[in-house]
Design an enzyme around this catalytic site. Structure first.
Site, PDB file in Angstrom:
ATOM      1  N   ASP A  96       0.892  -1.150   0.000  1.00 45.81           N
ATOM      2  CA  ASP A  96       0.000   0.000   0.000  1.00 45.81           C
ATOM      3  C   ASP A  96       0.933   1.202   0.000  1.00 45.81           C
ATOM      4  O   ASP A  96       1.534   1.520   1.033  1.00 45.81           O
ATOM      5  CB  ASP A  96      -0.900  -0.003   1.238  1.00 45.81           C
ATOM      6  N   HIS A  97       1.068   1.844  -1.145  1.00 44.52           N
ATOM      7  CA  HIS A  97       2.122   2.863  -1.263  1.00 44.52           C
ATOM      8  C   HIS A  97       1.925   4.021  -0.293  1.00 44.52           C
ATOM      9  O   HIS A  97       2.887   4.729   0.021  1.00 44.52           O
ATOM     10  CB  HIS A  97       2.222   3.376  -2.709  1.00 44.52           C
ATOM     11  N   HIS A 120      -6.181   2.589   1.770  1.00 51.37           N
ATOM     12  CA  HIS A 120      -5.435   3.748   2.259  1.00 51.37           C
ATOM     13  C   HIS A 120      -6.046   4.352   3.525  1.00 51.37           C
ATOM     14  O   HIS A 120      -5.350   4.591   4.517  1.00 51.37           O
ATOM     15  CB  HIS A 120      -5.375   4.840   1.182  1.00 51.37           C
TER      16      HIS A 120
END
Length: 506
Positions: free
Chosen positions: A177-178, A240
């Site tokens: 999950d960047h 996110h």
């Protein structure tokens, strides 16, 4: 210098993600000395490229980092291309042969990192072939990095996890999950646990509400076909936003270690209330952008976008209230807001503190009638595009009497610092090389996130009501403002007001 010995195999090596993010990130690691001589990269995809074609593409992807000709050539020489059909068993035999050759040539000691940068439909097929065709039968570590989306609901995510878990141990599965690689997301823990001024106040005794905003000013662009099957809830909230929420809500870990942080994040997510359909209707709203005018430009509505169903009910906006049923957070709403074609691009967190019990200044000489209620103290964490913090306080206005004036203590990282901050993918790939999965998502986190989101999705899918509309480049439909107003709160971040005051937004 701590050089890593590793063979990267990137499935989807010709794709947009690989070219925009992965190759530049690998080059930064190369430039910093984390990758030197003992590494190699195999790019695989269906396109019939040669090694030379692939290396030319690699050099193009890193051109913006301004390497010298010698530097670019040396880096690209470590890249090899293998045309590959992920469903063809014979192709894995060819891939194994090349992998073994590169392992010997670069002395990689059997360390292998597989990056699945393609559709999740193929994840199970790929990992099972890695095992059956002997690609994991070497000494060294074997790790797999997986891009989102990890499933489309709990059931599909569970099935996908079972397929991968038959081949890789949980500690070797890196679900990326960047957002967890962003500097200011990682700073949430520093703000909380390194400052007694905040950790001592970090509970329902002192905090009124917390607001998480992820706003995009762009529309769906060329992703209309994908987005119309996904929507903002799955695209942003399930991953996110719930990851950010878990970092804000978790209990202090016993030690700042991968194991302890993960345990506390899981506990926080398990305490998030899973709503009934009736509660979903009360606590969550969706929206879809319609045509709008902003700064003398006209923007098309979502249903007019390329590859979008003209009758689509897919939401491009979500606002909602999460409640956490534990001792620390009982009664504190966590408001979330995310969407496409909003007024500004920005990700920020607002922690809104409770009012003082009595406003002793309201009847003082010089006080204005508006000061019956003071402005709340708000801690803002700016994540992107700017990075930093601010804390709003009430101070005395200069002059006669005790008129209160909000003041702001603020720090923003300079443009130079932001420019030199490691990009999220660079950080996360180095974490994977180091075997540190702190900033990746564990299966238990993914599973609970889907349980929370599934009830919202199912309620909306059964609803016969129209999706509320909001003009492109505004901050969402009226219902999103009503959601907070009925609790006696309001959104802290209101960029649309600035533009309306100047006649740029109607």
């Amino acid at each position: 210098m701590n050089e890593k010995k590793v063979l990267f195999t990137i499935f989807g090596g010709t794709g947009d993600l690989a070219q925009r993010k992965l190759y530049p990130s690998l080059f930064r690691l190369y430039r910093k000395g984390d990758l030197v001589e003992s590494f190699a990269v195999i790019g695989t995809a269906r396109r019939p490229w040669t090694n030379e074609k692939y290396r030319d593409i690699i050099k193009e992807t890193i051109a913006g980092l301004e390497p010298t000709t010698e530097e670019a050539e040396a880096f690209a020489s470590h890249f090899y291309y293998q045309s590959h059909d992920v469903q063809d068993t014979e192709h894995y035999n060819t891939l194994k042969k090349l992998s073994d050759e590169l392992d010997a040539k670069y002395q990689l000691e059997g360390n292998r990192l597989f990056y699945l940068a393609m559709s999740p439909n193929f994840f199970g097929t790929i990992v099972s072939h890695l095992k059956t065709q002997g690609m994991l039968d070497v000494n060294g570590y074997h790790r797999v990095i997986i891009e989102k989306p990890f499933g489309t609901d709990y059931e599909t995510a569970h099935q996908l996890n079972q397929e991968i878990a038959q081949v890789f141990q949980e500690e070797d599965i890196y679900r990326i999950d960047h957002y967890l690689g962003k500097e200011m997301i990682q700073n949430i823990s520093a703000i909380r646990f390194a400052n007694s001024i905040f950790e001592s106040l970090w509970s329902n005794r002192h905090i009124d509400n917390i607001q998480i905003n992820i706003a995009e000013d762009l529309g769906v662009e060329e992703r209309g076909g994908y987005y119309d099957k996904s929507g903002a809830l799955k695209d942003m909230v399930q991953n996110h936003i719930l990851q950010i929420l878990s970092l804000l809500a978790m209990e202090p870990p016993v030690a700042f270690s991968e194991k302890e942080i993960r345990a506390e994040k899981i506990k926080a997510l398990e305490a998030v209330r899973v709503y009934t359909p009736e509660e979903v209707s009360k606590n969550f709203v969706r929206g879809q952008y319609s045509a709008g005018d902003f700064d003398n430009k006209t923007f098309a509505g979502y249903k007019e976008e390329l590859n979008v169903d003209p009758d689509s009910k897919t939401e491009t906006f979500v606002a909602g209230k999460f409640l956490i049923d534990n001792f620390r957070w009982s009664g504190v709403p966590f408001y979330v807001r995310t969407g496409k074609r909003l007024t500004e691009k920005g990700t920020r967190i607002n922690v809104v503190f409770k009012q003082v019990p009595v406003n002793v200044f309201k009847d003082s000489v010089g006080a204005t009638c508006e000061q019956e209620v003071l402005e709340p103290n708000v801690l803002t964490i700016y994540i992107q595009p700017t990075e930093g913090f601010s804390l709003s306080l009430n101070g005395k206005e200069v002059g006669q009497g005790f008129n209160m004036l909000p003041i702001r203590l603020e720090h923003r990282n300079s443009a130079e610092i932001i420019e030199n901050t490691p990009e999220a993918y660079e950080k996360l790939m180095l974490d994977a090389l180091n075997g540190d999965s702190t900033n990746f998502t564990h299966w238990a986190e993914v599973a609970q996130s889907w349980r929370i989101v599934d009830t919202i999705r199912q309620t909306w899918d059964k609803a016969s009501t129209e999706v509320p509309q909001y003009p492109a480049r505004s901050m969402g439909p009226k219902e999103a403002y009503d959601l907070l107003a009925k609790d006696g709160f309001e959104w802290i971040w209101t960029p649309d007001e600035w533009y309306r005051e100047r006649g740029l937004l109607k």
